[in-house]
Design a protein around this motif. Structure first.
Motif, mmCIF file in Angstrom:
data_model
loop_
_atom_site.group_PDB
_atom_site.id
_atom_site.type_symbol
_atom_site.label_atom_id
_atom_site.label_comp_id
_atom_site.label_asym_id
_atom_site.label_seq_id
_atom_site.Cartn_x
_atom_site.Cartn_y
_atom_site.Cartn_z
ATOM 1 N N SER A 257 28.446 68.799 41.764
ATOM 2 C CA SER A 257 27.861 67.837 42.324
ATOM 3 C C SER A 257 27.537 68.059 43.862
ATOM 4 O O SER A 257 28.222 68.952 44.366
ATOM 5 C CB SER A 257 28.604 66.389 42.556
ATOM 6 O OG SER A 257 29.589 66.463 43.185
ATOM 7 N N TYR A 276 17.534 66.989 48.087
ATOM 8 C CA TYR A 276 17.755 67.011 46.602
ATOM 9 C C TYR A 276 19.438 66.993 46.123
ATOM 10 O O TYR A 276 20.150 67.261 46.968
ATOM 11 C CB TYR A 276 17.230 68.724 46.418
ATOM 12 C CG TYR A 276 17.637 68.992 44.734
ATOM 13 C CD1 TYR A 276 16.561 68.470 44.074
ATOM 14 C CD2 TYR A 276 18.538 69.663 44.420
ATOM 15 C CE1 TYR A 276 16.973 68.594 42.523
ATOM 16 C CE2 TYR A 276 18.634 70.013 43.030
ATOM 17 C CZ TYR A 276 17.951 69.446 42.193
ATOM 18 O OH TYR A 276 17.872 69.799 40.853
ATOM 19 N N TYR A 277 19.238 66.242 45.240
ATOM 20 C CA TYR A 277 20.681 65.723 44.798
ATOM 21 C C TYR A 277 20.932 66.461 43.109
ATOM 22 O O TYR A 277 19.860 66.515 42.523
ATOM 23 C CB TYR A 277 20.814 64.216 44.723
ATOM 24 C CG TYR A 277 20.676 63.298 45.748
ATOM 25 C CD1 TYR A 277 21.673 62.960 46.756
ATOM 26 C CD2 TYR A 277 19.450 62.873 46.324
ATOM 27 C CE1 TYR A 277 21.364 62.155 47.916
ATOM 28 C CE2 TYR A 277 19.061 62.321 47.351
ATOM 29 C CZ TYR A 277 20.034 61.850 48.216
ATOM 30 O OH TYR A 277 19.984 61.038 49.248
ATOM 31 N N TYR A 278 21.956 66.824 43.175
ATOM 32 C CA TYR A 278 22.247 67.405 41.731
ATOM 33 C C TYR A 278 23.575 66.944 41.250
ATOM 34 O O TYR A 278 24.529 67.120 42.115
ATOM 35 C CB TYR A 278 22.077 68.734 41.911
ATOM 36 C CG TYR A 278 22.151 69.530 40.317
ATOM 37 C CD1 TYR A 278 21.300 69.557 39.373
ATOM 38 C CD2 TYR A 278 23.447 70.122 40.280
ATOM 39 C CE1 TYR A 278 21.603 70.076 38.118
ATOM 40 C CE2 TYR A 278 23.781 71.014 39.123
ATOM 41 C CZ TYR A 278 22.725 70.943 38.056
ATOM 42 O OH TYR A 278 23.156 71.307 36.668
ATOM 43 N N GLN A 279 23.729 66.522 39.952
ATOM 44 C CA GLN A 279 24.990 66.481 39.662
ATOM 45 C C GLN A 279 24.920 67.044 37.862
ATOM 46 O O GLN A 279 24.195 66.389 37.163
ATOM 47 C CB GLN A 279 25.486 65.261 39.491
ATOM 48 C CG GLN A 279 26.767 64.764 38.895
ATOM 49 C CD GLN A 279 27.475 63.325 39.598
ATOM 50 O OE1 GLN A 279 27.812 63.141 40.696
ATOM 51 N NE2 GLN A 279 27.811 62.412 38.604
ATOM 52 N N ASP A 280 26.122 67.857 37.549
ATOM 53 C CA ASP A 280 26.176 68.320 36.343
ATOM 54 C C ASP A 280 27.471 67.961 35.698
ATOM 55 O O ASP A 280 28.408 68.475 36.238
ATOM 56 C CB ASP A 280 25.919 69.884 36.355
ATOM 57 C CG ASP A 280 25.956 70.432 34.804
ATOM 58 O OD1 ASP A 280 25.993 69.806 33.963
ATOM 59 O OD2 ASP A 280 25.756 71.747 34.756
ATOM 60 N N GLU A 313 23.288 65.940 33.092
ATOM 61 C CA GLU A 313 22.528 66.618 34.196
ATOM 62 C C GLU A 313 21.494 65.858 34.706
ATOM 63 O O GLU A 313 20.566 65.422 34.215
ATOM 64 C CB GLU A 313 21.986 67.947 33.780
ATOM 65 C CG GLU A 313 21.755 68.958 34.761
ATOM 66 C CD GLU A 313 21.382 70.438 34.171
ATOM 67 O OE1 GLU A 313 20.919 71.256 34.839
ATOM 68 O OE2 GLU A 313 20.807 70.194 32.902
ATOM 69 N N ASN A 314 21.881 65.533 36.268
ATOM 70 C CA ASN A 314 20.801 64.514 36.935
ATOM 71 C C ASN A 314 20.249 65.526 37.971
ATOM 72 O O ASN A 314 21.208 66.149 38.782
ATOM 73 C CB ASN A 314 21.575 63.512 37.445
ATOM 74 C CG ASN A 314 21.664 62.304 36.395
ATOM 75 O OD1 ASN A 314 20.823 61.539 36.435
ATOM 76 N ND2 ASN A 314 22.952 62.170 35.827
ATOM 77 N N GLY A 315 19.219 65.338 38.366
ATOM 78 C CA GLY A 315 18.269 65.852 39.671
ATOM 79 C C GLY A 315 17.572 64.889 40.120
ATOM 80 O O GLY A 315 16.745 64.251 39.568
ATOM 81 N N SER A 337 12.802 62.258 39.593
ATOM 82 C CA SER A 337 14.064 62.590 39.032
ATOM 83 C C SER A 337 13.977 62.957 37.394
ATOM 84 O O SER A 337 13.040 62.637 36.759
ATOM 85 C CB SER A 337 14.883 61.326 38.916
ATOM 86 O OG SER A 337 14.436 60.295 38.180
#
Length: 817
Positions: A257, A276-280, A313-315, A337
């Motif tokens: 994250s 920018y947010y990212y979580q895998d 996977e969220n972006g 998103s």
């Protein structure tokens, strides 16, 4: 001396009551500082949480760190009226606010990036659901009750806002953190580490970056995984013919994250943040236990026949801008998103229950491949007044465009060969083993206008009126095929790998108004009383399953009867009376609220009679009522206590025919397949599932300097959750999940200024086994089907265990700032 579970529960409840009674006397005698002030922005203006005349709870950075909370599940238990059905990292956990849930909680283990749609979640100013890791977080705010007149995205039961730290000007800083821990039921160690940096660039630009890595071993063993699906016999659990491939700690998780934010403030009146947010999140398997199933596994052992990996996977790219116009502040929040999910699950139970002959094949195993891709644009514009005077207002507009595409495939390896040989069809083999295919897409466009006007009638009395106009259009396109059936069993002329998709278009649109009224009176400078009337709304839609043909025919079919094709919107009407108070010169904060919620046409997950396709349908009506109380006390300069209690009475208010999905009652079931899909009635007065009637929590902190520049902090937290039903009224042989109490301890050593800290902690210190949800019920254990050799085929229900005892050490080190 061994302490019984009942005794532990009594200790917790008694301690909460005793502290509530004794705190004023202790504080008055010993003095002490005020309770820490927490500023929130839930009403779109900065305000002390105690001055906001609605039900809002907030947890700041210090509480998150002391609790060691890494996700929402570890915070929700300390918010009165909020319950999270924790099903492990692989599954979207359902958030239940004040009992607003009618779904059987085992039915929430589905594909998708949502929390049940009752609660809206915000990341900064952007509506998006993500079970975000709580790294570099300023606070989390919980708003109970509909908030559609304040927020762009409609909120039916409440809103949860993640407020991350923004880039800071003027000073650079860097932080590193780490956590190493182990579960009592795991064979290895887990770790979580990361870093955050804040970097000013000149006087008007700042950058903040955060990156974290989690490697959790898991604690559930998959002891019943077949070595080769369609070849190994899953029902030979020992002895000759045993061909299983057990795997230890198979519900582990790896998550990356991160966040990168750029802030530009060229003048005092303009502020822009681009983030920018990212979580895998990659999960190995579900957190499930088969100890209640027919094969009676261990408490932390899965009964499934295949491994169940999943990836989410969220972006999110967010642009948030504010401009001070003098008379008002103008805010624009733009979000784009993307969400992707791909996973596999054991589907054998469902297919065996159809009575189509799958169970006759001794090596029968079915599993899924599920894929979903979502894309969302949101735009909110809001104007908030700033002028002095008795009149204040908020007005805003909102637009969102949501597109989703996905498919679900079911595979039954080697069943084609068996069917041809056993049923004598002489048809083609199906080399891809594709038994079922569902393909679908949806487009949802929403627009809304919202606002509130407040008037200060006197210095102590204010009234607020709010309105929301909404308009939505939903279009769906779906198709289902049964390739193996029409290739190997009932051929219709297709080739061995052909699929035929007959898409059905559907849709729905609606518009209307929602209203809110709030009034509050400042009885004394430290006592605020308020009343709120508010309305919540959730859109309806089509189920995307084709109507059943007439006549239906004798072969397998996934189709919808007339009352299964679509579902309508549902609505809540909320009444709340509350008080926010402070005592003993601010050393004791005591808040309470009393509420009643009427729920019209509640939506619930169900299944088609033919084929068990997942659908949504409407019930006749429900209600929930209750109260909650919380306090935060600075008992002495060193000792603080925070506690809460909530009571919720949620039930149906009308009979609901064909409401609960189950299997036939073994005691009365006629001859035939004991696992066929069945819907049974629920009745007026039946209790709603998925949340407890009673919740209590307590958090105690003791701080003490122990040497020059060295501080010791001791923390204890406990929470009690009463029993939970798995289905409405426990109809259809449903499960009652027992009440439980969890206890946590931690000790933190830190330097002055908290530029470094080391914490030794233990969670669930008594190693309590507790369950939050499940799929199936005890009736599954009494049904019997056999394969062609006469061997029993087990249909395996499961439950969701909460984590066992967890012991670890975490640290933080800050540089600069």
């Amino acid at each position: 001396m061994k302490i019984s579970p009942l005794h532990r529960r009594r200790i917790l409840l008694a301690s909460i009551s005793a502290v509530a009674i004794a705190t004023p006397a202790i504080a008055a005698a010993q003095g002490g500082a005020e309770v820490e002030e927490l500023i929130v922005t839930a009403t779109r203006r900065e305000a002390n949480v105690q001055s906001v005349p609605i039900n809002i709870a907030a947890v700041g950075e210090s509480f998150i760190q002391r609790q060691g909370a890494t996700d929402l599940a570890e915070l929700a238990g300390f918010i009165p009226g909020v319950h999270l059905v924790d099903q492990g990292g692989r599954t979207s956990d359902r958030i239940v606010v004040r009992g607003l849930n009618v779904d059987a909680i085992g039915q929430t283990d589905v594909l998708g990036n949502n929390a049940g749609d009752i609660v809206s979640t915000y990341l900064g100013e952007i509506p998006i659901y993500i079970d975000l890791k709580l790294n570099d977080m300023e606070r989390v705010e919980f708003l109970l009750g509909p908030q559609g007149t304040l927020y762009g995205a409609g909120t039916m039961g409440g809103a949860i806002r993640y407020i991350p730290k923004r880039p800071q000007f003027g000073v650079g800083s860097f932080e590193v953190r780490g956590d190493g821990y182990g579960y009592s039921k795991a064979s290895g160690l887990s770790y979580d580490y990361g870093a955050t940096g804040n970097f000013p660039i000149g006087e008007t630009v700042a950058v903040r970056a955060s990156l974290d890595f989690l490697k959790d071993t898991g604690f559930v063993d998959y002891d019943y995984v077949v070595r080769v699906p369609g070849v190994s016999n899953p029902n030979i659990l020992a002895g000759p013919g045993y061909d299983l491939a057990p795997k230890k700690d198979a519900n582990g998780e790896k998550t990356v994250s991160g966040r990168l934010a750029v802030r530009w403030r060229p003048t005092d009146i303009f502020d822009a943040n681009l983030t920018y947010y990212y979580q895998d999140q990659r999960s190995e398997g579900r957190t499930i236990s088969g100890h209640r199933s027919a094969i009676a596994t261990g408490r932390y052992v899965s009964p499934t026949r295949v491994l169940e990996p999943n990836r989410r996977e969220n972006g999110l790219l967010a642009l948030e801008m504010s401009l001070d116009l003098g008379f008002a502040e103008l805010t624009s929040a733009t979000g784009y998103s993307r969400y992707k999910e791909r996973g596999q699950r054991d589907q054998t139970n469902l297919l065996v229950g159809f009575a189509y002959g799958y169970e006759l094949f001794p090596s029968f195993v079915g599993y899924t491949l599920e894929d979903q891709d979502d894309e969302t644009w949101t735009q909110e514009i809001r104007l908030v007044s700033k002028t002095d005077g008795p009149l204040s207002w908020i007005v805003g507009g909102f637009f969102s465009k949501y597109d989703t595409d996905g498919f679900s495939k079911e595979f039954t390896p080697n069943f084609d060969r068996y069917a041809i040989d056993a049923f004598g069809t002489g048809a083609e083999l199906r080399p891809d083993s594709l038994e079922y295919l569902a393909v679908g897409s949806a487009k949802l466009d929403q627009v809304a206008a919202f606002g509130e006007v407040s008037y200060q009638i006197t210095d102590k009395w204010q009234v607020t009126g709010g309105v929301r106009y909404y308009d939505y259009k939903l279009k769906t396109l779906n198709a289902v095929d049964l390739p193996l059936l029409y290739t190997s069993i009932a051929p219709d002329g297709r080739t061995p790998t052909e699929v035929r998709l007959d898409f059905e278009a559907d849709g729905q649109k609606d518009d209307g108004f929602l209203y809110k009224f709030n009034t509050s009176y400042q009885i004394t400078p430290d006592v605020l009383a308020y009343f709120t009337y508010s309305e919540g709304y959730r859109i309806g839609g089509g189920n995307g399953i084709a109507p059943c043909p007439v006549p239906l025919g004798n072969f397998q079919n996934v189709c919808a009867l007339p009352d299964e094709i679509a579902y309508s919107p549902d609505k809540t009407i909320n009444y709340e009376l509350g008080a926010k108070t402070q005592w003993l010169d601010g050393r004791l904060t005591l808040n309470t609220s009393l509420y009643y919620i009427e729920w019209k046409d509640p939506q619930l997950l169900s299944a088609t009679i033919n084929g068990g396709g997942t659908i949504t349908r409407n019930g006749g009506g429900a209600e929930t009522k209750g109260f909650d109380v919380s306090f935060d006390a600075r008992v002495t300069e060193q000792l603080t206590v925070r506690a809460s209690y909530a009571y919720t009475d949620a039930k149906l208010t009308a009979d609901a025919p064909k409401f609960v999905r189950t299997i036939p009652d073994p005691a009365t079931n006629p001859t035939g397949n004991p696992f066929r899909n069945t819907l049974v009635d629920a009745f007026d007065g039946d209790r709603l599932p998925g949340s407890p009637k009673h919740q209590a929590s307590v958090f105690v902190t003791y701080e003490q300097p122990i040497a020059e520049g060295l501080n010791l902090e001791l923390n204890y937290s406990g929470r009690y959750v009463s029993d939970i039903l798995s289905a409405v009224g426990n109809r259809g042989g449903a499960i009652t999940f027992d009440d439980y109490t969890m206890h946590n301890l931690s000790a933190t050593l830190s330097g002055d200024g908290r530029d470094w800290s080391v914490t030794l902690y233990a969670e669930n210190i008594f190693d309590k086994f507790a369950e939050s949800g499940g799929n199936g019920n005890p009736w599954y254990n009494n049904g019997t089907v056999t394969d062609e050799t006469g061997r029993t085929v087990f249909v395996r229900s499961f439950t969701n265990p909460l984590p066992p005892r967890k012991v670890g050490v975490r640290f933080t080190k800050k540089f600069g700032g």
